[in-house]
Design a protein around this motif. Structure first.
Motif, short mmCIF file in Angstrom:
data_model
loop_
_atom_site.label_atom_id
_atom_site.label_comp_id
_atom_site.label_asym_id
_atom_site.label_seq_id
_atom_site.Cartn_x
_atom_site.Cartn_y
_atom_site.Cartn_z
N ASP A 1 30.29 -24.20 10.37
CA ASP A 1 29.77 -25.48 10.88
C ASP A 1 29.47 -26.45 9.75
N PRO A 2 29.64 -27.74 10.00
CA PRO A 2 29.25 -28.74 8.99
C PRO A 2 27.73 -28.90 9.01
N GLY A 3 27.05 -28.23 8.10
CA GLY A 3 25.59 -28.24 8.13
C GLY A 3 25.08 -27.01 8.85
N ARG A 4 24.04 -27.17 9.66
CA ARG A 4 23.42 -26.05 10.36
C ARG A 4 24.31 -25.54 11.48
N ASN A 5 24.08 -24.28 11.86
CA ASN A 5 24.79 -23.70 13.00
C ASN A 5 24.51 -24.55 14.25
N GLN A 6 25.57 -24.80 15.03
CA GLN A 6 25.47 -25.73 16.16
C GLN A 6 25.17 -25.07 17.51
N ALA A 7 25.02 -23.74 17.52
CA ALA A 7 24.85 -23.05 18.80
C ALA A 7 23.64 -23.56 19.58
N GLY A 8 22.54 -23.85 18.88
CA GLY A 8 21.35 -24.31 19.57
C GLY A 8 21.54 -25.65 20.26
N VAL A 9 22.50 -26.43 19.79
CA VAL A 9 22.76 -27.75 20.37
C VAL A 9 23.77 -27.67 21.51
N PHE A 10 24.80 -26.84 21.33
CA PHE A 10 25.95 -26.90 22.23
C PHE A 10 26.17 -25.64 23.08
N PHE A 11 25.22 -24.69 23.09
CA PHE A 11 25.48 -23.47 23.85
C PHE A 11 25.63 -23.73 25.35
N GLN A 12 24.85 -24.68 25.90
CA GLN A 12 24.98 -24.93 27.33
C GLN A 12 26.27 -25.67 27.65
N LEU A 13 26.64 -26.64 26.82
CA LEU A 13 27.91 -27.33 27.02
C LEU A 13 29.07 -26.33 26.95
N ALA A 14 29.03 -25.44 25.96
CA ALA A 14 30.09 -24.44 25.83
C ALA A 14 30.10 -23.49 27.03
N SER A 15 28.92 -23.08 27.48
CA SER A 15 28.83 -22.21 28.65
C SER A 15 29.45 -22.88 29.87
N ASP A 16 29.14 -24.15 30.06
CA ASP A 16 29.66 -24.88 31.22
C ASP A 16 31.17 -25.09 31.11
N ASN A 17 31.67 -25.29 29.90
CA ASN A 17 33.12 -25.46 29.74
C ASN A 17 33.86 -24.17 30.07
N SER A 18 33.33 -23.04 29.62
CA SER A 18 33.95 -21.76 29.97
C SER A 18 33.91 -21.54 31.48
N ALA A 19 32.77 -21.83 32.09
CA ALA A 19 32.64 -21.64 33.54
C ALA A 19 33.60 -22.55 34.30
N ALA A 20 33.82 -23.76 33.83
CA ALA A 20 34.75 -24.69 34.51
C ALA A 20 36.16 -24.14 34.50
N VAL A 21 36.58 -23.58 33.37
CA VAL A 21 37.94 -23.02 33.29
C VAL A 21 38.03 -21.76 34.16
N VAL A 22 36.99 -20.95 34.13
CA VAL A 22 36.99 -19.73 34.96
C VAL A 22 37.04 -20.07 36.44
N ARG A 23 36.32 -21.11 36.87
CA ARG A 23 36.38 -21.51 38.28
C ARG A 23 37.79 -21.94 38.68
N ALA A 24 38.45 -22.71 37.81
CA ALA A 24 39.83 -23.11 38.09
C ALA A 24 40.76 -21.90 38.12
N PHE A 25 40.49 -20.96 37.23
CA PHE A 25 41.29 -19.74 37.17
C PHE A 25 41.12 -18.92 38.44
N VAL A 26 39.87 -18.72 38.87
CA VAL A 26 39.62 -17.93 40.09
C VAL A 26 40.24 -18.62 41.30
N ALA A 27 40.16 -19.93 41.34
CA ALA A 27 40.76 -20.67 42.47
C ALA A 27 42.28 -20.44 42.53
N ALA A 28 42.90 -20.23 41.38
CA ALA A 28 44.37 -20.06 41.33
C ALA A 28 44.80 -18.61 41.51
N LEU A 29 43.86 -17.68 41.58
CA LEU A 29 44.22 -16.27 41.78
C LEU A 29 44.94 -16.11 43.12
N PRO A 30 45.90 -15.19 43.18
CA PRO A 30 46.59 -14.97 44.47
C PRO A 30 45.65 -14.36 45.50
#
Length: 299
Positions: free
Chosen positions: A270-299
């Motif tokens: 990271d440029p400077g301090r570790n960014q997890a404390g700032v962006f962990f929820q954004l990252a969590s939501d981004n993963s969940a958004a892709v997983v929801r699209a993935f589950v919707a596309a499952l046969p």
């Protein structure tokens, strides 16, 4: 009659929580490590029914039109393996999908990106070697060593009982090719967040990247030199603390598996301090958004 009822009650108590036979619906197991990663997925479910098994809550219901069982693995490798096996023992699991955050290792990736690797390795399964002269380490352990060492840490193969009951030595646990292919198909349409709820924004729009390697181990990594070693030695794109353990359990049980991980930080790059404390929820939501699209596309 009273004795018979007492015996039946005793048998029911010994049987413990409901097993797969009591929930015959084939379900996709959707797994996250800790609460912020699972919040958006739980909120999107309908018809929820919760059951506690040895302190872990498993929620059955419907996500994007598909029957699922949603649960937290807990943080770290042992928790992830233990609770994944519990899910396989108690429910009729057709496939396993992991959703969560990770540290970025590949220099071409940045915070907020979602990565779906082809395979996962346990990079801290290792030998802590003796220092036979100042700054020089050598392993005399019997198992094969995998790649270059990082100081005294020599990664090695893993012994695992495969689905046929045969003891194997493995470095990688594969994601299911059909599930990875589906992730690649839905990736271009994924809608990802660029800014957190507090208004802190990523420097570039996040993206979904499918393919390559992921690694997991028992340590949170925030070290630039170690990050560079993990990339050079394993060609890893991401590292986390659970997914490879889930992959190993899936492999041993012959159950299809895939992992989605969004970068909350760069594992020491990271440029400077570790960014997890700032962006962990954004990252969590981004993963969940892709997983929801993935589950919707499952046969």
């Amino acid at each position: 009659m009273r004795l018979r009822l007492t015996l039946l009650a005793l048998c029911a108590a010994l049987a413990g929580p409901a097993r797969a036979a009591d929930d015959p619906t084939p379900r996709t197991a959707v797994v996250s490590a800790f609460a912020p990663e699972i919040a958006a997925l739980d909120a999107a479910m309908t018809g929820k029914h919760r059951v506690s098994i040895s302190g872990t809550t498993f929620t059955t219901g419907v996500l994007e039109g598909k029957p699922v069982v949603l649960f937290l693995s807990g943080v770290s490798m042992v928790n992830a393996a233990m609770n994944t096996q519990r899910a396989l023992d108690r429910f009729h699991v057709s496939r396993i999908v992991f959703s969560g955050i990770a540290g970025g290792v590949d220099p071409s990736l940045d915070v907020g990106d979602v990565v779906v690797p082809d395979q996962w390795g346990e990079y801290l399964e290792s030998v802590m070697a003796r220092e036979d002269s100042p700054g020089h380490f050598a392993s005399t352990y019997r198992d094969p060593i995998v790649g270059a060492n990082f100081g005294m840490i020599f990664p090695k193969v893993i012994e695992v009982t495969g689905p046929g009951g045969k003891l194997e030595q493995r470095t990688w646990f594969p994601a299911d090719p059909a599930l990875v292919a589906l992730a690649r198909r839905i990736a271009p349409a994924a809608v990802l967040k660029r800014c957190s709820a507090a208004g802190q924004c990523l420097k570039a729009p996040p993206k979904v990247v499918v393919g390559g390697n992921g690694v997991s181990g028992q340590s949170f990594v925030d070290n630039a030199a170690f990050r560079a070693w993990a990339f050079a030695t394993f060609q890893a794109r991401v590292l986390d603390m659970e997914t490879a353990a889930v992959g190993q359990v899936a492999y041993a049980n012959g159950v299809p598996f895939v992992g989605f991980r969004s970068l909350s930080d760069l594992a020491g790059g990271d440029p400077g301090r570790n960014q997890a404390g700032v962006f962990f929820q954004l990252a969590s939501d981004n993963s969940a958004a892709v997983v929801r699209a993935f589950v919707a596309a499952l046969p």
